[in-house]
Design a protein around this motif. Structure first.
Motif, PDB file in Angstrom:
ATOM      1  N   ASP A 108      -2.838 -12.068  -2.947  1.00 29.30           N
ATOM      2  CA  ASP A 108      -1.538 -12.150  -3.595  1.00 29.30           C
ATOM      3  C   ASP A 108      -0.588 -11.127  -2.987  1.00 29.30           C
ATOM      4  O   ASP A 108      -0.975 -10.249  -2.227  1.00 29.30           O
ATOM      5  N   ILE A 109       0.683 -11.276  -3.346  1.00 31.23           N
ATOM      6  CA  ILE A 109       1.713 -10.417  -2.755  1.00 31.23           C
ATOM      7  C   ILE A 109       1.880  -9.177  -3.620  1.00 31.23           C
ATOM      8  O   ILE A 109       2.060  -9.284  -4.836  1.00 31.23           O
ATOM      9  N   ILE A 110       1.777  -8.020  -3.001  1.00 34.96           N
ATOM     10  CA  ILE A 110       1.947  -6.777  -3.762  1.00 34.96           C
ATOM     11  C   ILE A 110       3.215  -6.069  -3.298  1.00 34.96           C
ATOM     12  O   ILE A 110       3.608  -6.174  -2.133  1.00 34.96           O
ATOM     13  N   ALA A 111       3.852  -5.362  -4.231  1.00 33.27           N
ATOM     14  CA  ALA A 111       5.081  -4.640  -3.907  1.00 33.27           C
ATOM     15  C   ALA A 111       5.097  -3.312  -4.635  1.00 33.27           C
ATOM     16  O   ALA A 111       4.522  -3.174  -5.724  1.00 33.27           O
ATOM     17  N   ALA A 112       5.718  -2.305  -4.032  1.00 32.64           N
ATOM     18  CA  ALA A 112       5.837  -0.992  -4.671  1.00 32.64           C
ATOM     19  C   ALA A 112       6.942  -0.204  -3.987  1.00 32.64           C
ATOM     20  O   ALA A 112       7.308  -0.491  -2.839  1.00 32.64           O
ATOM     21  N   GLY A 150      18.031  10.132   0.223  1.00 30.53           N
ATOM     22  CA  GLY A 150      18.960   9.446   1.118  1.00 30.53           C
ATOM     23  C   GLY A 150      18.615   7.977   1.253  1.00 30.53           C
ATOM     24  O   GLY A 150      19.472   7.103   1.151  1.00 30.53           O
ATOM     25  N   VAL A 151      17.358   7.709   1.468  1.00 30.73           N
ATOM     26  CA  VAL A 151      16.889   6.339   1.659  1.00 30.73           C
ATOM     27  C   VAL A 151      15.679   6.109   0.765  1.00 30.73           C
ATOM     28  O   VAL A 151      14.890   7.028   0.525  1.00 30.73           O
ATOM     29  N   GLY A 152      15.540   4.914   0.252  1.00 31.50           N
ATOM     30  CA  GLY A 152      14.352   4.555  -0.526  1.00 31.50           C
ATOM     31  C   GLY A 152      13.740   3.297   0.076  1.00 31.50           C
ATOM     32  O   GLY A 152      14.466   2.420   0.552  1.00 31.50           O
ATOM     33  N   ILE A 153      12.425   3.233   0.076  1.00 29.36           N
ATOM     34  CA  ILE A 153      11.757   2.103   0.732  1.00 29.36           C
ATOM     35  C   ILE A 153      10.878   1.334  -0.253  1.00 29.36           C
ATOM     36  O   ILE A 153      10.088   1.926  -0.987  1.00 29.36           O
ATOM     37  N   ILE A 154      11.059   0.017  -0.257  1.00 31.13           N
ATOM     38  CA  ILE A 154      10.156  -0.868  -0.980  1.00 31.13           C
ATOM     39  C   ILE A 154       9.224  -1.489   0.054  1.00 31.13           C
ATOM     40  O   ILE A 154       9.672  -1.932   1.111  1.00 31.13           O
ATOM     41  N   ARG A 155       7.963  -1.496  -0.287  1.00 29.81           N
ATOM     42  CA  ARG A 155       6.995  -2.048   0.654  1.00 29.81           C
ATOM     43  C   ARG A 155       6.354  -3.279   0.022  1.00 29.81           C
ATOM     44  O   ARG A 155       6.000  -3.248  -1.165  1.00 29.81           O
ATOM     45  N   ILE A 156       6.204  -4.338   0.801  1.00 30.06           N
ATOM     46  CA  ILE A 156       5.630  -5.585   0.297  1.00 30.06           C
ATOM     47  C   ILE A 156       4.547  -6.042   1.273  1.00 30.06           C
ATOM     48  O   ILE A 156       4.743  -5.943   2.496  1.00 30.06           O
ATOM     49  N   SER A 157       3.423  -6.493   0.742  1.00 28.19           N
ATOM     50  CA  SER A 157       2.376  -6.990   1.633  1.00 28.19           C
ATOM     51  C   SER A 157       1.761  -8.248   1.039  1.00 28.19           C
ATOM     52  O   SER A 157       1.578  -8.340  -0.179  1.00 28.19           O
ATOM     53  N   VAL A 195       3.854  -7.841   6.315  1.00 28.03           N
ATOM     54  CA  VAL A 195       4.459  -6.733   5.569  1.00 28.03           C
ATOM     55  C   VAL A 195       5.970  -6.828   5.713  1.00 28.03           C
ATOM     56  O   VAL A 195       6.484  -7.110   6.801  1.00 28.03           O
ATOM     57  N   VAL A 196       6.673  -6.652   4.609  1.00 21.89           N
ATOM     58  CA  VAL A 196       8.134  -6.543   4.652  1.00 21.89           C
ATOM     59  C   VAL A 196       8.516  -5.218   4.021  1.00 21.89           C
ATOM     60  O   VAL A 196       7.951  -4.818   3.004  1.00 21.89           O
ATOM     61  N   GLU A 197       9.443  -4.513   4.648  1.00 24.39           N
ATOM     62  CA  GLU A 197       9.969  -3.278   4.064  1.00 24.39           C
ATOM     63  C   GLU A 197      11.456  -3.430   3.831  1.00 24.39           C
ATOM     64  O   GLU A 197      12.176  -3.918   4.709  1.00 24.39           O
ATOM     65  N   LEU A 198      11.895  -3.010   2.656  1.00 21.41           N
ATOM     66  CA  LEU A 198      13.323  -2.964   2.356  1.00 21.41           C
ATOM     67  C   LEU A 198      13.731  -1.506   2.318  1.00 21.41           C
ATOM     68  O   LEU A 198      13.246  -0.753   1.474  1.00 21.41           O
ATOM     69  N   SER A 249      -8.137   4.598  -6.122  1.00 18.55           N
ATOM     70  CA  SER A 249      -7.339   4.835  -7.325  1.00 18.55           C
ATOM     71  C   SER A 249      -6.748   6.237  -7.323  1.00 18.55           C
ATOM     72  O   SER A 249      -5.850   6.540  -8.095  1.00 18.55           O
ATOM     73  N   ASN A 250      -7.253   7.129  -6.450  1.00 19.46           N
ATOM     74  CA  ASN A 250      -6.680   8.473  -6.386  1.00 19.46           C
ATOM     75  C   ASN A 250      -5.494   8.571  -5.434  1.00 19.46           C
ATOM     76  O   ASN A 250      -4.923   9.634  -5.262  1.00 19.46           O
ATOM     77  N   PHE A 251      -5.135   7.455  -4.811  1.00 17.81           N
ATOM     78  CA  PHE A 251      -3.968   7.445  -3.933  1.00 17.81           C
ATOM     79  C   PHE A 251      -2.704   7.371  -4.783  1.00 17.81           C
ATOM     80  O   PHE A 251      -2.737   7.074  -5.966  1.00 17.81           O
ATOM     81  N   CYS A 252      -1.543   7.596  -4.114  1.00 17.26           N
ATOM     82  CA  CYS A 252      -0.317   7.358  -4.849  1.00 17.26           C
ATOM     83  C   CYS A 252       0.054   5.883  -4.735  1.00 17.26           C
ATOM     84  O   CYS A 252      -0.431   5.155  -3.866  1.00 17.26           O
ATOM     85  N   ILE A 253       0.921   5.478  -5.659  1.00 22.26           N
ATOM     86  CA  ILE A 253       1.415   4.101  -5.626  1.00 22.26           C
ATOM     87  C   ILE A 253       2.261   3.939  -4.376  1.00 22.26           C
ATOM     88  O   ILE A 253       2.979   4.845  -3.990  1.00 22.26           O
ATOM     89  N   GLY A 254       2.162   2.798  -3.745  1.00 21.29           N
ATOM     90  CA  GLY A 254       2.982   2.552  -2.558  1.00 21.29           C
ATOM     91  C   GLY A 254       2.283   2.956  -1.278  1.00 21.29           C
ATOM     92  O   GLY A 254       2.820   2.799  -0.195  1.00 21.29           O
ATOM     93  N   LYS A 255       1.054   3.531  -1.422  1.00 20.79           N
ATOM     94  CA  LYS A 255       0.345   3.954  -0.209  1.00 20.79           C
ATOM     95  C   LYS A 255      -0.783   3.004   0.086  1.00 20.79           C
ATOM     96  O   LYS A 255      -1.438   2.515  -0.804  1.00 20.79           O
TER      97      LYS A 255
END
Ligand SMILES: Nc1nc2c(c(=O)[nH]1)N(C=O)[C@@H](CNc1ccc(C(=O)N[C@@H](CCC(=O)O)C(=O)O)cc1)CN2
Ligand SMILES: Nc1nc2c(ncn2[C@@H]2O[C@H](COP(=O)(O)OP(=O)(O)OP(=O)(O)O)[C@@H](O)[C@H]2O)c(=O)[nH]1
Length: 458
Positions: free
Chosen positions: A12-16, A25-32, A85-88, A452-458
């Motif tokens: 399934d497609i995950i996003a964070a 300055g910049v924020g990144i959304i990552r999708i896979s 992977v798509v990054e915004l 589970s000890n990683f941060c979200i988005g990693k």
């Protein structure tokens, strides 16, 4: 902990949000996930080119522009996760990030769990387990040396060292297993093939990797050091002296320290987590009793104990009692404190428990001797900026130690001319322990607890 490691849940497609929370300055959304070119086209309003910077408006569900930013599209398998992977890359504010993330959810993505991008990279063979863990260690590194060490693991240097060991073991196993088929030639054959030398070479190499891993683990996590002793001997004064700060309250009244006080210091880049504890004595004071219970709890998590005593009295029966109540095998340094009041000079000696340091916590005399003794006691060999060390976790150290034990047993069996079946089995177990480090065989619950000890988005 349930992680979506099953093949069915894996597509399934995950996003964070991949950047830290807050404004930037910049924020990144990552999708896979799968077929992200379509999703990207809806957001961007045009088909993105693979691996090209696409600047444009990010469109909402009614065609409104949510943000103007940069979109990156990495088609599978050439991406971080091995999937599309798509990054915004938008403007780094929490509201904007939320709008963009919500838009992704509308288009069929779900929120990623901590570490899920890296978990997918692992499951898709983009990296092995050691490298995946080093991603988290790199982000968590608290010193430049630790970061450098983690980077070497991410580069695959630790993995390569493990693979070399596994390769050498496989060669030896092939030899042993082949010999199993010709029982009458067993020992002659192994001797002529120099099996013993091969085994010894592997053991030596493993010992080097284990040593480098222990040092790396020290550099990353340091060690807990607990100060124990009778009331008023100067434990809090010693903590303050080591920390160059007045952390703990010092008074002339015995029983001043009630709670455990923690302070981390660094000596030669090694984090030492000092724990000052309530002085140990029989007491009817309820608060002090609880403090003493905490002292025992702290000792159970310690890697090293500093037993502080008053050099005017030397080691007393009460001190012996304290030592006898500590977990066995816990290394102990004995501090003869207050040498400014006795006729002693700063020096290092030895007693039946280990090193003894004569010092004055009050005026600092002998503290440098203690620092050296501490580094020696925890086995720090000194290094230049983490060179040659592996950023090992407890899991890796245990596996290496277990492999080492199996090899030792194998060596004994070979030496005694014992049956080859047993030897073959020990070699197999050693290889299995090593392969678990890079994650060739892993249970789902292990993966769950690692990622589970990683941060979200990693
Ligand atoms: N914007 C952004 N910056 C980032 C990351 C990211 O995911 N996004 N990273 C995330 O951690 C790190 C870089 N890690 C990455 C690892 C592999 C690939 C990648 O596209 N790999 C492909 C192509 C390799 C190549 O061209 O040589 C592949 O492995 O096939 C991208 C980023 C640090 N900086
Ligand atoms: N002269 C001298 N006095 C010291 C030295 N170290 C500690 N003291 C004094 O001894 C007293 C007790 O010191 P603390 O550091 O509070 O001792 P503690 O072991 O933490 O005591 P508790 O909190 O009761 O467990 C204080 O008055 C300190 O100033 C030393 O090296 N020399």
């Amino acid at each position: 902990m349930s992680m979506p490691v099953s093949p069915s849940g894996n597509h399934d497609i995950i996003a964070a949000v991949a950047t830290p929370p807050g404004r930037g300055g910049v924020g990144i959304i990552r999708i896979s996930g799968k077929n992200l070119q379509l999703l990207a086209r809806v957001i961007l309003g045009k088909l993105p080119e693979p691996r090209r910077v696409e600047f444009g408006g990010f469109l909402g569900e009614h065609g409104q522009v949510l943000d103007r930013g940069i979109l990156l599209y990495f088609p599978a398998p050439h991406s971080y996760t091995g999937e599309d992977v798509v990054e915004l890359h938008g403007h780094g504010g929490p509201v904007i990030m939320n709008l963009l993330l919500t838009r992704c959810l509308q288009l069929g993505a779900r929120l990623a769990q901590p570490g899920e991008f890296t978990l997918r990279a692992f499951l898709n063979d983009k990296m092995d387990l050691l490298q995946a863990e080093s991603v988290a260690d790199l982000i968590d590194a608290s010193t430049a040396d630790a970061a450098r060490c983690a980077m070497r693991s991410l580069n695959g240097e630790f993995s390569a060292a493990i693979s070399r060991l596994v390769q050498a073991l496989i060669e030896l196993r092939v030899l042993v297993e082949a010999t199993l088929d010709f029982p009458e030639e067993e020992l002659d054959f192994l001797q002529s093939a120099q099996a013993i030398q091969q085994l010894q070479a592997i053991q030596q190499q493993l010992a080097r990797v284990l040593a480098a891993s222990r040092q790396g683990a020290l550099l990353q996590s340091g060690i807990n050091i607990v100060l124990v002793g009778q009331p008023n001997v100067g434990k809090s004064s010693l903590l303050n002296q080591l920390a160059h700060e007045d952390i703990a309250i010092v008074t002339e009244f015995p029983g001043t320290t009630r709670d455990t006080i923690r302070q981390s210091i660094e000596i030669e880049g090694i984090p030492l987590h000092l724990v000052d504890t309530a002085g140990l004595r029989e007491t009817s004071d309820v608060i002090e009793q609880q403090g003493i219970a905490r002292t025992h709890a702290a000792a159970r998590q310690a890697g090293l104990v500093l037993l502080v005593l008053d050099s005017r009295q030397g080691m007393t029966a009460a001190d012996q009692d304290i030592l006898n109540n500590l977990p066995q095998e816990l290394p102990v340094l004995t501090i003869y404190n207050k040498i400014d009041l006795s006729a002693e000079i700063p020096r290092i000696a030895e007693n039946e428990y280990g090193m003894v340091i004569y010092l004055s916590a009050k005026n600092g005399e002998g503290i440098d001797l203690l620092k050296n003794a501490l580094l020696q006691a925890i086995g720090w060999q000194g290094n230049i900026a983490g060179e040659g060390l592996y950023m090992a976790r407890q899991r890796h150290l245990q596996a290496l130690a277990s492999a080492s034990q199996h090899l030792q047993t194998a060596a004994t069996l070979l030496d005694e001319g014992n049956t080859l079946e047993l030897l073959a089995e020990e070699l197999r177990l050693a290889q299995q322990a090593l392969s678990a480090i890079t994650g060739e065989f892993t249970a789902d619950d292990l993966l769950g607890s690692i990622f589970s000890n990683f941060c979200i988005g990693k």
